[in-house]
Enzyme design. Sequence first.
Site, PDB file in Angstrom:
ATOM      1  NE  ARG A 207      18.338  -2.693  19.990  1.00  9.85           N
ATOM      2  CZ  ARG A 207      17.177  -2.072  19.836  1.00  9.85           C
ATOM      3  NH1 ARG A 207      16.067  -2.775  19.712  1.00  9.85           N
ATOM      4  NH2 ARG A 207      17.114  -0.774  19.810  1.00  9.85           N
TER       5      ARG A 207
ATOM      6  CE  LYS B  10       7.515  15.762  15.116  1.00 13.39           C
ATOM      7  NZ  LYS B  10       6.615  14.783  15.740  1.00 13.39           N
TER       8      LYS B  10
ATOM      9  N   GLY C  25      20.040   5.050  16.983  1.00 16.40           N
ATOM     10  CA  GLY C  25      19.055   5.421  15.967  1.00 16.40           C
ATOM     11  C   GLY C  25      19.668   6.023  14.723  1.00 16.40           C
TER      12      GLY C  25
ATOM     13  N   GLY D 257      16.232   5.513  22.961  1.00  9.27           N
ATOM     14  CA  GLY D 257      15.449   6.209  23.993  1.00  9.27           C
ATOM     15  C   GLY D 257      16.235   6.364  25.282  1.00  9.27           C
TER      16      GLY D 257
HETATM   17  P1  AMP Z   1      15.315  12.254  14.927  1.00  8.19           P
HETATM   18  O1  AMP Z   1      14.673  10.907  14.967  1.00  8.19           O
HETATM   19  O2  AMP Z   1      14.633  13.284  15.753  1.00  8.19           O
HETATM   20  O3  AMP Z   1      16.812  12.191  15.158  1.00  8.19           O
HETATM   21  O4  AMP Z   1      15.084  12.795  13.446  1.00  8.19           O
HETATM   22  C1  AMP Z   1      15.647  12.177  12.350  1.00  8.19           C
HETATM   23  C2  AMP Z   1      14.881  12.593  11.135  1.00  8.19           C
HETATM   24  O5  AMP Z   1      14.985  13.998  10.959  1.00  8.19           O
HETATM   25  C3  AMP Z   1      15.417  11.949   9.883  1.00  8.19           C
HETATM   26  O6  AMP Z   1      14.433  11.129   9.337  1.00  8.19           O
HETATM   27  C4  AMP Z   1      15.707  13.148   8.977  1.00  8.19           C
HETATM   28  O7  AMP Z   1      15.318  12.931   7.629  1.00  8.19           O
HETATM   29  C5  AMP Z   1      14.872  14.241   9.588  1.00  8.19           C
HETATM   30  N1  AMP Z   1      15.384  15.573   9.202  1.00  8.19           N
HETATM   31  C6  AMP Z   1      16.607  16.041   9.409  1.00  8.19           C
HETATM   32  N2  AMP Z   1      16.751  17.257   8.846  1.00  8.19           N
HETATM   33  C7  AMP Z   1      15.577  17.560   8.252  1.00  8.19           C
HETATM   34  C8  AMP Z   1      15.100  18.663   7.493  1.00  8.19           C
HETATM   35  N3  AMP Z   1      15.885  19.719   7.240  1.00  8.19           N
HETATM   36  N4  AMP Z   1      13.830  18.622   7.049  1.00  8.19           N
HETATM   37  C9  AMP Z   1      13.031  17.569   7.301  1.00  8.19           C
HETATM   38  N5  AMP Z   1      13.425  16.481   8.000  1.00  8.19           N
HETATM   39  C10 AMP Z   1      14.689  16.486   8.478  1.00  8.19           C
END
Ligand code: AMP
Length: 388
Positions: free
Chosen positions: A37, A197, A345, A368
């Site tokens: 950063r 999610k 991220g 974010g």
């Molecule tokens: P995000 O911060 O929403 O981009 O989510 C990233 C996280 O989603 C990472 O830590 C991944 O390990 C998790 N992730 C991705 N695919 C899966 C999956 N099939 N099952 C569980 N966690 C997952």
Amino acid sequence: MAKSIKDLDLHGKRVFIRVDFNVPLASGGQEITSDKRIRASLPTIQYALDQGAAVILASHLGRPKGKPNPEMSMKPVGAKLAELLGRPVKVAPDCIGREVEAMLPKPGQVLLLENLRFHPEEEANDPGFSKHLAKLADVYVNDAFGSAHRAHASTVGMIQFVPQAPAGLLMDQELKYLGMATKHPERPCIALLGGAKVSDKIEVIENLAKIVDRLLIGGAMAYTFLKAEGLPTGKSLVEEDKVELAKKLLAEMGPKIVLPSDHVVASEFKAGAEHETVKEIPADKMALDIGEKTIEEYANIIKGAKTIIWNGPMGVFEMPPFDRGTVALAKAVADSGAVSVVGGGDSEKAIKSAGVTSKITHVSTGGGASLEFLSGIELPGVAALANK
Ligand code: AMP
């Protein structure tokens, strides 16, 4: 549209640059574990110095909750910045007040203010505090894209009290590429959305579905959609309370949304767990990555795209071998020749582990902030510059 720092005469001016030096720290705040950063704003700082400006830098660091905390002091950041700039950087004991005013830099000098969030008035966007900050500046520059989704004193409040407020070079780049991808993309324009999610990315899905030609879904998010289609999801991560929403999104966006057609499943959530690739997820297994056929289908769509927006991994990429889908698609994006814009991220970590960062057109520095941008929300820090 915000003005750019390049539109102004900075010679002999005191230029207050809001940067995002919210770096990860270890050893009780003494060690900076990534200087990314700090490096991201070097071009803006160097530009201002080359133009003959006196430079004041301000940032938040961590969450000190409105109180001074030596573990979140900007001092180590000042030392790192001095090393990177190759010139001395003074660190003020505070960000406003007499002591700071007595230390103001001369042209060619750099003063880094102490953590803005040591004052609760920063996050409260307090007008009195904003005025005190503004008093330090002839010109205010915002280079902190990563903080642009926050309406704080240093990102919004102080702008009404300064004569000019352009965007810094980093902010300019972020707005240029995120704007290009979402406002006037070359087509076909596709988005690759993954991560844990659906609930974190509902607005992103809704907004991108209006913009892109295809929306490829991966990661755990995909299983909530599969459930909505009535398909078996076994023990995969499913947000039960979002299944109805997923149904609605599928009904509204129909063929634009592409879901995985095969899956890498395992019995345990563990690196190296025994796994197999299946079309239908068995009741006692969880899907941890997209399968071979999905990789091929998604890579084909990626190959034909002219603009690609990517946010979120396709599987549990931190745990090999479940990083395969994410790494393969990172390579496909890199080789596509399309304008590619990757959110910060985990997506950034994923392209790094695939070794293709240099082939991506733009990697956003704001997690974010870039998600909010992709949701179509006007960022308060950007709106404040544009309205000036
Ligand atoms: P995000 O911060 O929403 O981009 O989510 C990233 C996280 O989603 C990472 O830590 C991944 O390990 C998790 N992730 C991705 N695919 C899966 C999956 N099939 N099952 C569980 N966690 C997952």
